[in-house]
Design a protein around this motif. Sequence first.
Motif, PDB file in Angstrom:
ATOM      1  N   GLU A 119       0.897  -1.112  -0.050  1.00 22.59           N
ATOM      2  CA  GLU A 119       0.000   0.117  -0.131  1.00 22.59           C
ATOM      3  C   GLU A 119       0.880   1.202  -0.077  1.00 22.59           C
ATOM      4  OE1 GLU A 119      -1.814   3.528   0.994  1.00 22.59           O
ATOM      5  OE2 GLU A 119      -0.594   2.481   2.545  1.00 22.59           O
ATOM      6  N   PRO A 120       1.922   1.398   0.718  1.00 22.88           N
ATOM      7  CA  PRO A 120       2.723   2.865   1.014  1.00 22.88           C
ATOM      8  C   PRO A 120       3.280   2.912  -0.423  1.00 22.88           C
ATOM      9  CG  PRO A 120       3.070   1.370   2.931  1.00 22.88           C
ATOM     10  CD  PRO A 120       2.229   0.321   1.986  1.00 22.88           C
ATOM     11  N   THR A 121       3.547   1.880  -1.328  1.00 25.17           N
ATOM     12  CA  THR A 121       4.452   2.117  -2.478  1.00 25.17           C
ATOM     13  C   THR A 121       3.624   1.998  -3.681  1.00 25.17           C
ATOM     14  OG1 THR A 121       5.070  -0.358  -2.410  1.00 25.17           O
ATOM     15  CG2 THR A 121       6.687   1.460  -1.375  1.00 25.17           C
ATOM     16  N   ASN A 122       2.392   1.729  -3.806  1.00 25.11           N
ATOM     17  CA  ASN A 122       1.607   1.481  -4.794  1.00 25.11           C
ATOM     18  C   ASN A 122       1.389   2.810  -5.594  1.00 25.11           C
ATOM     19  OD1 ASN A 122       0.940  -1.183  -4.641  1.00 25.11           O
ATOM     20  ND2 ASN A 122      -0.958  -0.755  -3.303  1.00 25.11           N
ATOM     21  N   GLU A 123       1.272   4.211  -5.178  1.00 26.07           N
ATOM     22  CA  GLU A 123       1.265   5.209  -5.929  1.00 26.07           C
ATOM     23  C   GLU A 123       2.293   5.481  -6.663  1.00 26.07           C
ATOM     24  OE1 GLU A 123       1.961   9.219  -3.698  1.00 26.07           O
ATOM     25  OE2 GLU A 123       1.728   7.931  -1.902  1.00 26.07           O
ATOM     26  N   PHE A 124       3.529   4.873  -6.345  1.00 22.80           N
ATOM     27  CA  PHE A 124       4.779   5.202  -6.861  1.00 22.80           C
ATOM     28  C   PHE A 124       4.821   4.135  -8.195  1.00 22.80           C
ATOM     29  CE2 PHE A 124       6.062   6.342  -2.593  1.00 22.80           C
ATOM     30  CZ  PHE A 124       5.909   7.796  -2.889  1.00 22.80           C
ATOM     31  N   ARG A 125       4.203   3.012  -8.172  1.00 26.61           N
ATOM     32  CA  ARG A 125       4.198   2.119  -9.379  1.00 26.61           C
ATOM     33  C   ARG A 125       3.287   2.585 -10.198  1.00 26.61           C
ATOM     34  NH1 ARG A 125       4.102  -1.004  -4.910  1.00 26.61           N
ATOM     35  NH2 ARG A 125       5.837  -2.265  -4.637  1.00 26.61           N
ATOM     36  N   GLU A 126       2.202   3.399  -9.685  1.00 28.52           N
ATOM     37  CA  GLU A 126       1.217   3.952 -10.594  1.00 28.52           C
ATOM     38  C   GLU A 126       1.765   5.021 -11.213  1.00 28.52           C
ATOM     39  OE1 GLU A 126      -2.082   4.732 -12.873  1.00 28.52           O
ATOM     40  OE2 GLU A 126      -1.729   3.013 -11.795  1.00 28.52           O
ATOM     41  N   ARG A 127       2.415   6.053 -10.536  1.00 28.65           N
ATOM     42  CA  ARG A 127       2.966   7.253 -11.183  1.00 28.65           C
ATOM     43  C   ARG A 127       3.951   6.849 -12.238  1.00 28.65           C
ATOM     44  NH1 ARG A 127       5.134  10.893  -6.444  1.00 28.65           N
ATOM     45  NH2 ARG A 127       3.043  10.848  -5.911  1.00 28.65           N
ATOM     46  N   TRP A 128       4.879   5.837 -12.034  1.00 24.02           N
ATOM     47  CA  TRP A 128       5.905   5.697 -12.892  1.00 24.02           C
ATOM     48  C   TRP A 128       5.743   4.362 -13.838  1.00 24.02           C
ATOM     49  CZ3 TRP A 128       9.009   6.269  -7.927  1.00 24.02           C
ATOM     50  CH2 TRP A 128       8.999   7.672  -7.500  1.00 24.02           C
ATOM     51  N   SER A 129       4.571   4.096 -13.951  1.00 22.57           N
ATOM     52  CA  SER A 129       4.179   2.850 -14.740  1.00 22.57           C
ATOM     53  C   SER A 129       4.459   3.393 -16.292  1.00 22.57           C
ATOM     54  CB  SER A 129       2.401   2.648 -14.565  1.00 22.57           C
ATOM     55  OG  SER A 129       1.808   3.395 -15.182  1.00 22.57           O
ATOM     56  N   ASN A 130       4.523   2.350 -17.017  1.00 25.90           N
ATOM     57  CA  ASN A 130       4.747   2.613 -18.716  1.00 25.90           C
ATOM     58  C   ASN A 130       3.446   3.218 -19.243  1.00 25.90           C
ATOM     59  OD1 ASN A 130       6.463   2.009 -20.656  1.00 25.90           O
ATOM     60  ND2 ASN A 130       5.236   0.457 -21.447  1.00 25.90           N
ATOM     61  N   ALA A 131       2.329   2.976 -18.782  1.00 23.42           N
ATOM     62  CA  ALA A 131       0.979   3.550 -19.167  1.00 23.42           C
ATOM     63  C   ALA A 131       1.113   5.022 -18.900  1.00 23.42           C
ATOM     64  CB  ALA A 131      -0.189   2.955 -18.557  1.00 23.42           C
ATOM     65  N   ASN A 132       1.612   5.504 -17.637  1.00 24.05           N
ATOM     66  CA  ASN A 132       1.547   6.745 -17.507  1.00 24.05           C
ATOM     67  C   ASN A 132       2.708   7.549 -18.264  1.00 24.05           C
ATOM     68  OD1 ASN A 132      -0.640   7.270 -15.815  1.00 24.05           O
ATOM     69  ND2 ASN A 132       0.424   6.878 -14.203  1.00 24.05           N
ATOM     70  N   TYR A 133       3.829   6.708 -18.390  1.00 21.75           N
ATOM     71  CA  TYR A 133       4.973   7.353 -19.205  1.00 21.75           C
ATOM     72  C   TYR A 133       4.483   7.859 -20.473  1.00 21.75           C
ATOM     73  CZ  TYR A 133       9.225   7.577 -21.527  1.00 21.75           C
ATOM     74  OH  TYR A 133      10.544   8.258 -22.301  1.00 21.75           O
ATOM     75  N   ILE A 134       3.884   6.762 -21.297  1.00 17.20           N
ATOM     76  CA  ILE A 134       3.252   7.027 -22.535  1.00 17.20           C
ATOM     77  C   ILE A 134       2.132   8.203 -22.710  1.00 17.20           C
ATOM     78  CG2 ILE A 134       1.573   5.793 -24.577  1.00 17.20           C
ATOM     79  CD1 ILE A 134       3.247   3.020 -23.762  1.00 17.20           C
ATOM     80  N   SER A 135       1.350   8.142 -21.531  1.00 22.76           N
ATOM     81  CA  SER A 135       0.403   9.160 -21.611  1.00 22.76           C
ATOM     82  C   SER A 135       1.116  10.798 -21.474  1.00 22.76           C
ATOM     83  CB  SER A 135      -0.587   8.997 -20.297  1.00 22.76           C
ATOM     84  OG  SER A 135      -1.369  10.070 -20.124  1.00 22.76           O
ATOM     85  N   ASP A 136       1.866  10.712 -20.574  1.00 16.99           N
ATOM     86  CA  ASP A 136       3.043  11.980 -20.357  1.00 16.99           C
ATOM     87  C   ASP A 136       3.476  12.402 -21.554  1.00 16.99           C
ATOM     88  OD1 ASP A 136       2.213  12.170 -17.785  1.00 16.99           O
ATOM     89  OD2 ASP A 136       4.016  11.488 -16.956  1.00 16.99           O
ATOM     90  N   PHE A 137       3.957  11.167 -22.412  1.00 14.01           N
ATOM     91  CA  PHE A 137       4.836  11.720 -23.678  1.00 14.01           C
ATOM     92  C   PHE A 137       3.718  12.295 -24.614  1.00 14.01           C
ATOM     93  CE2 PHE A 137       8.758  11.257 -25.646  1.00 14.01           C
ATOM     94  CZ  PHE A 137       8.352  11.245 -27.184  1.00 14.01           C
ATOM     95  N   GLU A 138       2.712  11.385 -24.903  1.00 16.33           N
ATOM     96  CA  GLU A 138       1.669  11.781 -25.804  1.00 16.33           C
ATOM     97  C   GLU A 138       1.172  13.224 -25.402  1.00 16.33           C
ATOM     98  OE1 GLU A 138      -1.049   8.625 -25.492  1.00 16.33           O
ATOM     99  OE2 GLU A 138       0.243   7.449 -27.078  1.00 16.33           O
ATOM    100  N   THR A 139       1.029  13.578 -24.427  1.00 18.13           N
ATOM    101  CA  THR A 139       0.645  14.797 -23.700  1.00 18.13           C
ATOM    102  C   THR A 139       1.653  16.039 -24.409  1.00 18.13           C
ATOM    103  OG1 THR A 139      -0.645  14.133 -21.835  1.00 18.13           O
ATOM    104  CG2 THR A 139      -0.051  16.337 -21.841  1.00 18.13           C
ATOM    105  N   VAL A 140       2.899  15.820 -24.136  1.00 22.74           N
ATOM    106  CA  VAL A 140       3.649  16.510 -24.822  1.00 22.74           C
ATOM    107  C   VAL A 140       3.901  16.751 -26.029  1.00 22.74           C
ATOM    108  CG1 VAL A 140       6.386  16.953 -24.888  1.00 22.74           C
ATOM    109  CG2 VAL A 140       5.329  16.229 -22.789  1.00 22.74           C
ATOM    110  N   LEU A 141       3.531  15.693 -26.880  1.00 27.02           N
ATOM    111  CA  LEU A 141       3.528  15.908 -28.130  1.00 27.02           C
ATOM    112  C   LEU A 141       2.107  16.247 -28.772  1.00 27.02           C
ATOM    113  CD1 LEU A 141       4.593  12.011 -29.120  1.00 27.02           C
ATOM    114  CD2 LEU A 141       5.865  13.995 -29.397  1.00 27.02           C
ATOM    115  N   ASP A 142       1.106  16.204 -28.219  1.00 20.09           N
ATOM    116  CA  ASP A 142      -0.065  16.934 -28.449  1.00 20.09           C
ATOM    117  C   ASP A 142       0.042  18.231 -28.248  1.00 20.09           C
ATOM    118  OD1 ASP A 142      -1.374  14.491 -29.225  1.00 20.09           O
ATOM    119  OD2 ASP A 142      -2.528  14.549 -27.191  1.00 20.09           O
TER     120      ASP A 142
END
Length: 191
Positions: free
Chosen positions: A164-187
């Motif tokens: 539980e204490p580390t789940n937020e970091f797994r979510e924040r730095w997941s591959n899906a979030n990385y791709i989403s952040d990258f697509e936001t910058v491209l957009d």
Amino acid sequence: PLIFYDDIQYSPPGEVLKIGSFGFGQWTKNFPRIVELVNAQFDEPVEANINISYGAYVDMTGGLAHQIANKCREIAKPNVKLNITHDFIPDRYSLAKFLNNNDLNMFLYATQPGRGISSCVDSGLTAMKPMLLSDSNMYRTMNWKRELLAESNSIRETIARGLEPTNEFRERWSNANYISDFETVLDKTYG
């Protein structure tokens, strides 16, 4: 982004707790401090699995890694079974597998001003086991969270809290979030 593996999942602790860590043989990794904390918190049998590898930028002869290992052996109480290895773990998957064999992993680096973020916490997160950290500036992306500080939380409490204490970091730095952040910058740039 973090890389997760389908066959590396959380599993509850066994009868004998296993505490682990890894890193190149340097005093600033504070491997003896891990043993001190285990000594202070356990009178029953416990295992400490620590991989202290040699490094080209540290000491290729392994002398320093062996000095640190000997210090750990010297201070360990009789109930602490130390399993210290020195082989370099060559890839992310093997490292996550090694760390997943523990019930909790500890990373207690010393504060080293001017240093960047340590990647060992990435391996700790992909291992799918609880972890404890020092207040080192090298963990500043995570150690602001009090539940992760080794000097403020017991090993047993941390294991009981699970992921539980580390789940937020797994979510924040997941591959899906990385791709989403990258697509936001491209957009924003080309959209």
